[in-house]
Design an enzyme around this catalytic site. Structure first.
Site, PDB file in Angstrom:
ATOM      1  N   LYS A  52       6.138  49.750 -48.061  1.00  0.00           N
ATOM      2  CA  LYS A  52       7.654  49.633 -47.953  1.00  0.00           C
ATOM      3  C   LYS A  52       8.486  48.504 -47.140  1.00  0.00           C
ATOM      4  O   LYS A  52       8.854  47.759 -46.982  1.00  0.00           O
ATOM      5  CB  LYS A  52       8.023  50.957 -48.306  1.00  0.00           C
ATOM      6  CG  LYS A  52       7.524  51.666 -48.876  1.00  0.00           C
ATOM      7  CD  LYS A  52       8.497  53.040 -49.059  1.00  0.00           C
ATOM      8  CE  LYS A  52       7.609  54.392 -50.105  1.00  0.00           C
ATOM      9  NZ  LYS A  52       8.176  56.281 -50.513  1.00  0.00           N
ATOM     10  N   GLN A  96      10.435  59.639 -46.142  1.00  0.00           N
ATOM     11  CA  GLN A  96       9.083  59.948 -46.467  1.00  0.00           C
ATOM     12  C   GLN A  96       9.300  61.904 -46.837  1.00  0.00           C
ATOM     13  O   GLN A  96       9.127  62.290 -46.135  1.00  0.00           O
ATOM     14  CB  GLN A  96       8.130  59.536 -45.618  1.00  0.00           C
ATOM     15  CG  GLN A  96       6.801  59.113 -46.126  1.00  0.00           C
ATOM     16  CD  GLN A  96       6.999  58.089 -47.480  1.00  0.00           C
ATOM     17  OE1 GLN A  96       7.560  57.830 -47.707  1.00  0.00           O
ATOM     18  NE2 GLN A  96       6.064  59.138 -48.981  1.00  0.00           N
ATOM     19  N   ASP A 119      16.043  56.225 -53.293  1.00  0.00           N
ATOM     20  CA  ASP A 119      15.141  57.101 -53.799  1.00  0.00           C
ATOM     21  C   ASP A 119      15.193  56.854 -55.295  1.00  0.00           C
ATOM     22  O   ASP A 119      14.834  58.281 -55.540  1.00  0.00           O
ATOM     23  CB  ASP A 119      13.984  57.995 -52.961  1.00  0.00           C
ATOM     24  CG  ASP A 119      13.094  57.920 -52.169  1.00  0.00           C
ATOM     25  OD1 ASP A 119      12.475  57.028 -53.317  1.00  0.00           O
ATOM     26  OD2 ASP A 119      12.558  57.776 -50.895  1.00  0.00           O
TER      27      ASP A 119
END
Ligand code: NAP
Length: 293
Positions: A52, A96, A119
């Protein structure tokens, strides 16, 4: 059979975002800034976050990585989340997953400012998505929708079966596929570990989206001739022939299923790469304040 090539499609999307960012910055806009929180030393999570961050560099975003040991307390992690919520330079950030067992993922997700939730996991974004309002779509479902769109795959009136009902993949995917827009307008069946006659249900799918986390679970017995097969699964399995000692496997037995499908995503090189594009797209939207002021 046609391959839905995540590598090619994601490269195309990244190049579009890169151009968009360059124009935005040239016209006086702020350089997008994505931050990531990584807890612990899980190998897969480290790889995902690194990729990412690398993608951010490629397309002209600023990126920040905050790393914490696995024994960080929930309160300490909430503090880190708050610091990113309050950092005016950070447009969007992710935590994450998975987090260590002593930390409530829901509590952390809810603490993220929904305007920075690139997200798309915060209840406000999920709720707005369900109502068809502008929202950050969760990154993996966004990536799958984009793949279907770019391959011009017909979806209206089709039977879409989703295996898996997780908050981050199966559930949002099922909602997006039944929306009254393209891609969407499917008749959706969502299945899970308690589903009876799974094979029979899958066999009736025109579009089969597989996200259960069991390597090579789906064989031709689950797939109708000519179906579109989207494999979301990513599992590391031991493989002594690889330098890393492991191979990445999807939830679909690609070699067996590819010949009976009309379109299929490979693993690796499929949905995983598209997920990053979802994240980058959301971050650019956050920078431009396209969804929330
Ligand atoms: P998850 O939270 O573990 O959910 C798995 C789902 O599959 C659950 O709903 C579970 O049912 C269902 N399931 C498990 N065994 C089943 C069976 N035998 N028959 C039918 N349903 C079954 O997983 P996830 O987070 O959605 O991830 C799924 C896979 O996608 C994993 O391999 C993960 O690594 C991968 N993934 C990939 C990406 C990407 O970018 N490509 C992103 C996210 C996840 P219950 O609800 O009844 O337990």
């Amino acid at each position: 059979m046609q391959l839905l090539d995540g590598k090619a499609i994601s490269a195309e999307i990244k190049s579009e975002i890169k151009q968009d960012v360059a124009e935005w910055v040239k016209s006086g806009g702020k350089k997008p800034h994505l931050a990531a929180i990584l807890v612990g030393a899980d190998g897969a999570s480290q790889t995902y976050v690194a990729s990412k961050i690398r993608s951010c560099e490629e397309i002209g975003f600023t990126s920040t990585l905050l790393k914490f040991d696995a024994d960080i307390t929930e309160d300490e992690l909430l503090e880190a989340v708050n610091s990113l919520n309050n950092d005016e330079d950070v447009d969007g950030f992710i935590v994450q997953l998975p987090l260590p067992k002593h930390i409530s993922e829901n509590r952390i997700m809810e603490a993220v400012d929904y305007r920075k939730d690139v997200d798309g996991f915060h209840p406000i974004n999920v709720g707005r998505m369900c109502k068809g309002l502008p929202a950050y779509l969760s990154a993996t479902p966004f990536g799958i929708i984009e793949m279907l769109k770019r391959a011009s795959i017909e979806t209206a009136g089709k039977h879409c079966v989703v295996i898996g009902r997780s908050q981050i993949v199966g559930l949002p995917m099922s909602i997006l596929m039944q929306r009254n827009e393209y891609p969407g307008n499917c008749t959706v069946t969502i299945t899970h570990s308690r589903t009876k006659n799974l094979q029979e249900i899958c066999k009736s799918a025109d579009i089969l989206i597989v996200a259960l986390g069991r390597p090579e679970f789906v064989t031709p017995d689950y797939v109708k001739e000519g179906a579109v097969v989207i494999d979301v699964g990513i599992t590391r399995v031991e493989d002594s022939s690889k330098k890393s000692g492991f191979a990445i496997k999807g939830d679909v037995n690609f070699a067996q299923v590819a010949p009976v499908s009309s379109y299929i995503t490979p693993v690796p090189g499929g949905v995983g790469l598209m997920t990053i594009c979802g994240l980058l797209t959301n971050t650019l939207k956050a920078t431009k304040k396209e969804i929330y002021a």
